[in-house]
Design an enzyme around this catalytic site. Structure first.
Site, mmCIF file in Angstrom:
data_model
loop_
_atom_site.group_PDB
_atom_site.id
_atom_site.type_symbol
_atom_site.label_atom_id
_atom_site.label_comp_id
_atom_site.label_asym_id
_atom_site.label_seq_id
_atom_site.Cartn_x
_atom_site.Cartn_y
_atom_site.Cartn_z
ATOM 1 N N GLN A 88 34.637 -49.236 -5.412
ATOM 2 C CA GLN A 88 35.670 -48.219 -5.278
ATOM 3 C C GLN A 88 35.130 -46.864 -4.825
ATOM 4 O O GLN A 88 35.889 -46.037 -4.347
ATOM 5 C CB GLN A 88 36.437 -48.077 -6.595
ATOM 6 C CG GLN A 88 37.211 -49.337 -6.952
ATOM 7 C CD GLN A 88 37.929 -49.238 -8.287
ATOM 8 O OE1 GLN A 88 37.353 -49.522 -9.320
ATOM 9 N NE2 GLN A 88 39.174 -48.829 -8.277
ATOM 10 N N HIS A 186 31.707 -55.546 -11.278
ATOM 11 C CA HIS A 186 33.084 -55.031 -11.319
ATOM 12 C C HIS A 186 33.794 -55.495 -10.040
ATOM 13 O O HIS A 186 34.077 -54.708 -9.143
ATOM 14 C CB HIS A 186 33.060 -53.506 -11.433
ATOM 15 C CG HIS A 186 34.371 -52.887 -11.806
ATOM 16 N ND1 HIS A 186 34.525 -52.007 -12.855
ATOM 17 C CD2 HIS A 186 35.608 -53.003 -11.262
ATOM 18 C CE1 HIS A 186 35.790 -51.620 -12.935
ATOM 19 N NE2 HIS A 186 36.467 -52.210 -11.963
ATOM 20 N N GLU A 242 36.556 -56.783 -16.892
ATOM 21 C CA GLU A 242 37.919 -57.323 -16.848
ATOM 22 C C GLU A 242 38.020 -58.737 -16.285
ATOM 23 O O GLU A 242 38.693 -58.967 -15.262
ATOM 24 C CB GLU A 242 38.828 -56.383 -16.055
ATOM 25 C CG GLU A 242 38.870 -54.989 -16.617
ATOM 26 C CD GLU A 242 40.025 -54.165 -16.071
ATOM 27 O OE1 GLU A 242 40.691 -54.623 -15.130
ATOM 28 O OE2 GLU A 242 40.273 -53.082 -16.607
ATOM 29 N N TYR A 372 45.187 -49.291 -20.734
ATOM 30 C CA TYR A 372 46.014 -48.366 -19.961
ATOM 31 C C TYR A 372 47.458 -48.289 -20.432
ATOM 32 O O TYR A 372 48.086 -47.248 -20.331
ATOM 33 C CB TYR A 372 46.029 -48.778 -18.478
ATOM 34 C CG TYR A 372 44.737 -48.521 -17.753
ATOM 35 C CD1 TYR A 372 43.675 -49.412 -17.845
ATOM 36 C CD2 TYR A 372 44.560 -47.381 -16.973
ATOM 37 C CE1 TYR A 372 42.475 -49.190 -17.184
ATOM 38 C CE2 TYR A 372 43.371 -47.147 -16.296
ATOM 39 C CZ TYR A 372 42.337 -48.049 -16.402
ATOM 40 O OH TYR A 372 41.154 -47.818 -15.744
ATOM 41 N N GLU A 447 37.527 -47.677 -20.407
ATOM 42 C CA GLU A 447 38.421 -47.172 -19.351
ATOM 43 C C GLU A 447 39.764 -46.819 -19.963
ATOM 44 O O GLU A 447 40.308 -47.588 -20.764
ATOM 45 C CB GLU A 447 38.699 -48.226 -18.266
ATOM 46 C CG GLU A 447 37.613 -48.411 -17.249
ATOM 47 C CD GLU A 447 38.034 -49.381 -16.135
ATOM 48 O OE1 GLU A 447 39.243 -49.457 -15.810
ATOM 49 O OE2 GLU A 447 37.148 -50.068 -15.617
ATOM 50 N N TRP A 494 39.033 -42.975 -16.900
ATOM 51 C CA TRP A 494 39.054 -43.577 -15.562
ATOM 52 C C TRP A 494 39.985 -42.755 -14.698
ATOM 53 O O TRP A 494 41.185 -42.743 -14.962
ATOM 54 C CB TRP A 494 39.554 -45.031 -15.600
ATOM 55 C CG TRP A 494 39.583 -45.588 -14.200
ATOM 56 C CD1 TRP A 494 40.596 -45.481 -13.278
ATOM 57 C CD2 TRP A 494 38.523 -46.292 -13.541
ATOM 58 N NE1 TRP A 494 40.229 -46.062 -12.101
ATOM 59 C CE2 TRP A 494 38.969 -46.571 -12.224
ATOM 60 C CE3 TRP A 494 37.237 -46.704 -13.926
ATOM 61 C CZ2 TRP A 494 38.166 -47.242 -11.298
ATOM 62 C CZ3 TRP A 494 36.456 -47.374 -13.003
ATOM 63 C CH2 TRP A 494 36.929 -47.633 -11.700
ATOM 64 N N PHE A 510 43.709 -41.700 -9.543
ATOM 65 C CA PHE A 510 43.396 -41.674 -10.976
ATOM 66 C C PHE A 510 42.391 -40.567 -11.338
ATOM 67 O O PHE A 510 42.045 -40.397 -12.497
ATOM 68 C CB PHE A 510 42.775 -43.018 -11.403
ATOM 69 C CG PHE A 510 43.765 -44.126 -11.661
ATOM 70 C CD1 PHE A 510 44.257 -44.373 -12.939
ATOM 71 C CD2 PHE A 510 44.210 -44.944 -10.626
ATOM 72 C CE1 PHE A 510 45.164 -45.408 -13.186
ATOM 73 C CE2 PHE A 510 45.110 -45.982 -10.863
ATOM 74 C CZ PHE A 510 45.585 -46.217 -12.144
HETATM 75 C C1 PNW Z 1 41.322 -51.244 -14.053
HETATM 76 N N1 PNW Z 1 46.718 -53.638 -16.743
HETATM 77 O O1 PNW Z 1 42.027 -52.461 -14.033
HETATM 78 C C2 PNW Z 1 40.102 -51.465 -13.194
HETATM 79 O O2 PNW Z 1 38.979 -51.736 -13.978
HETATM 80 C C3 PNW Z 1 39.789 -50.364 -12.253
HETATM 81 O O3 PNW Z 1 38.895 -50.800 -11.268
HETATM 82 C C4 PNW Z 1 41.055 -49.804 -11.666
HETATM 83 O O4 PNW Z 1 40.817 -48.865 -10.680
HETATM 84 C C5 PNW Z 1 41.854 -49.242 -12.814
HETATM 85 O O5 PNW Z 1 42.179 -50.254 -13.714
HETATM 86 C C6 PNW Z 1 43.162 -48.630 -12.385
HETATM 87 O O6 PNW Z 1 44.000 -49.625 -11.885
HETATM 88 C C7 PNW Z 1 43.199 -52.690 -14.720
HETATM 89 O O7 PNW Z 1 47.368 -54.600 -16.457
HETATM 90 C C8 PNW Z 1 43.775 -53.936 -14.609
HETATM 91 O O8 PNW Z 1 47.138 -52.914 -17.645
HETATM 92 C C9 PNW Z 1 44.925 -54.265 -15.278
HETATM 93 C C10 PNW Z 1 45.534 -53.337 -16.073
HETATM 94 C C11 PNW Z 1 44.971 -52.104 -16.210
HETATM 95 C C12 PNW Z 1 43.815 -51.779 -15.531
#
Ligand code: PNW
Length: 617
Positions: A88, A186, A242, A372, A447, A494, A510
């Site tokens: 990224q 990642h 993840e 998140y 994150e 993040w 972000f």
């Molecule tokens: C993260 N959800 O992934 C990733 O690790 C990052 O690379 C990415 O940029 C960041 O989120 C923002 O999207 C996610 O479903 C995947 O809640 C899924 C979820 C959240 C974050």
């Protein structure tokens, strides 16, 4: 346990298809319009879930208090940091060989868009200035990932140029007193791991890779090379970031690299990721123990809150949480997958040997949580439940909703990304769930963050008060969980910089720092600190640290009065939750359709235990 076999063929999938169509037909016309205008590659709302724990309160707001975070004080040892990932930010500088993400971007978004993405934010060229900027902002902990294709060739030899780059980055961080937290993987799988790679294919850009058993050894070789060359002085490692997202979006829904769609394959990929993780950790503990690092893997999970106080909804949410977090957390803490997943997925879910179980169990030194968002989960009556599939095409006998059953209130405001609802109390709940379910581990929130769309001019864009409020509210929730006993020892926002948000490219922001990709305000790729950077710096600089002898600050400002509600009020326009749900359904529909095309005959064993909603059909 009584089991019965079932033959599932095209006709059965046809029935699922009809059921999906019937559900789709209930869509309001306006919802359909929203569906049609949605970017085809945007991430659907998370129709995967978290489950209820014993700590889940039926009234989502009842038991939870969130501190006004400007008052929140953290132990002096608490690690505040910022997170990024290689693909990224780095770009393809240093002749970085291709990853599946480069191939997927080119195949799905076109060559020009992919070429833009391959620049990242030019961290490869600009890392010295970026480290300087972080240092000036008071960053003490930096979570970064390494690019596997930059470091290793197919034959297992090292790419010197790649190692030299990371030596330089780590040197710069050390000189600035910034602790690196390194993730080995990642998402950017080397293209050489694919035994067939295609630019145009109905089933992705790469065959093999994480779906083949050989990946476990290749990952171990890579980990060995990294520990040997870069391991000195690195205290925190995570192996894989993840796994669930990779499985569901990359191998289930086809929305992320490598763009594949299959239930069995995604479960196999997850299985291989657990084995690869465990092997890398075992290797470190055996060969590099003297380096003294701690290891884990980053598990992302939303919080799944029961939609009402009914027993059925509580059970549905608990099952959902089993899959959302337990799919990968249970094996590393208990040695096997959650029972509810086994009964739902039968033969699709691979088995661990006793030896593998022993290696996987206890393969983390701390819990690395990426969190998140949250959503509600509702029980679904039997006939419908049996035909429902989740985002990756797996059976999902529960329903995701964004509205509380009684109040009809939305769970939280929508961020720039439609899957991200701002729900600070969900963080408190998931932390307490982890404490209870996984034997009170040390937790690092590796994150957490929010995206906010770019505004009309730079001054407005940099004035990101919503992000300031988001950070305060989520940190307040974390602090509240800590006061209730969760051993949270760190938090990473993040992300430090705006960056390439996977298929969404540069559009989703972000960062604490704005990136001017096109140079519309002057220089291309120029970095501009946002208001939130200054605000979060205060945490990183220790301005929120507790005085050891001071009494604990009074707990709990009611949610009604706290910062989060100001944020809710100021957070963009409210989007229609039903429309979102329909988007999720659209993805489900697509998955069913593709699964139907692929499945000639699939055999699955289903557990008949009462209270489990069983079956693919
Ligand atoms: C993260 N959800 O992934 C990733 O690790 C990052 O690379 C990415 O940029 C960041 O989120 C923002 O999207 C996610 O479903 C995947 O809640 C899924 C979820 C959240 C974050």
């Amino acid at each position: 346990m009584r089991r019965r076999g079932r033959e599932i063929d095209r006709a059965s999938f046809g029935a699922v298809l009809v059921a999906s169509l019937a559900l789709l037909a209930t869509a309001r016309a306006s919802d359909e319009a929203t569906l049609a205008t949605e970017h085809p590659k945007s991430r659907a709302i998370p129709s995967r879930v978290s489950g209820a724990s014993t700590s889940a309160s039926a009234d989502p707001h009842g038991a939870v208090t969130v501190l006004k975070a400007s008052n929140a004080r953290f132990p002096a040892s608490f690690a505040f940091g910022v997170a990024t990932s290689a693909w990224q930010i780095e770009g393809a500088g240093g002749k970085r060989p291709e990853s599946t993400w480069d191939a997927f971007a080119a195949a799905t978004l076109g060559r020009d868009a992919a070429a833009e993405m391959r620049r990242g934010i030019e961290f490869y060229e600009r890392y010295e200035d970026d480290v300087k900027m972080m240092s000036e902002a008071g960053v003490k902990n930096f979570k970064m990932s390494l690019s596997w294709p930059r470091l290793m060739r197919a034959d297992g030899t090292k790419r010197e140029e790649g190692f030299k780059f990371y030596e330089r980055v780590l040197g710069a961080l050390r000189k600035s007193g910034i602790e690196p937290h390194i993730t080995l993987f990642h998402w950017d799988t080397p293209i050489w791991l694919c035994f067939a790679n295609r630019t145009r294919s109905s089933n992705g850009v790469c065959e093999g890779a994480w779906a083949r058993d050989e990946v476990v050894e290749a990952f171990e070789t890579y980990a060995d090379a990294v520990f040997e060359r870069l391991g000195k002085g690195v205290k925190y490692w995570t192996t894989i970031s993840e796994p669930k997202t990779i499985c569901e979006l990359g191998y289930g829904a086809g929305m992320h690299a490598p763009g594949r769609r299959g239930v069995e394959e995604q479960l196999k990929v997850g299985h291989n990721m657990l084995l690869a993780h465990a092997r890398a950790v075992a290797l470190y503990r055996k060969k590099y123990a003297d380096l003294g690092g701690k290891l884990s893997l980053n598990l992302n999970s939303a919080w799944a809150e029961p939609a009402s106080d009914s027993m059925d909804d509580a059970t549905a949410a608990a099952n959902a949480m089993d899959e959302e977090l337990g799919w990968f957390a249970d094996p590393v803490f208990t040695g096997d997958y959650p029972r509810s997943m086994r009964s739902r997925l039968g033969y699709f879910l691979p088995q661990f040997t006793e030896e593998q179980k022993a290696q996987i169990k206890g393969s983390v030194d701390f819990f690395a949580l990426n969190h998140y968002t949250s959503y509600y989960v509702k029980h679904v009556p039997a006939p419908v439940a049996a035909s429902q599939l989740g985002i990756g095409g797996k059976p999902q006998p529960w329903e995701i909703t964004l509205f509380a059953e009684s109040s009809k209130e939305p769970i939280g405001k929508e961020a720039q990304s439609n899957w991200l609802r701002v729900v600070p109390w969900g963080l408190e709940k998931i932390l307490l769930h982890i404490k209870e379910k996984y034997d009170d581990p040390e937790i690092i929130i590796t994150e957490n963050g929010v995206d906010i769309a770019e505004k009309g001019d730079i001054a407005e864009t940099l004035d990101d008060s919503e992000r300031v409020q988001f950070i305060d509210a989520y940190l307040g929730a974390a602090r509240s969980a800590m006061r209730k006993g969760a051993k949270v020892i760190g938090y990473f926002y993040w992300s430090m910089f705006d960056n390439i948000e996977w298929v969404d490219g540069a559009s989703k922001r972000f960062g604490l720092v704005y990136i001017d990709y096109s140079g519309k305000y002057g220089q291309k790729m120029k970095r501009y600190p946002k208001k939130s950077l200054e605000h979060y710096s205060a945490y990183m600089r220790g301005e929120h640290a507790e005085e050891p002898e001071e009494p604990e600050p009074a707990l709990g400002v009611a949610r009604e009065n706290n910062a989060m509600d100001d944020m809710i009020a100021s957070f963009g326009k409210r989007s229609d939750g039903e429309a979102l749900a329909m988007r999720g359904l659209g993805v489900t529909f697509a998955c069913v359709f593709i699964a139907a095309a692929l499945a000639k005959r699939v055999r699955i064993d289903i557990d008949d235990t009462p209270n489990e909603h069983s079956g693919l059909v």
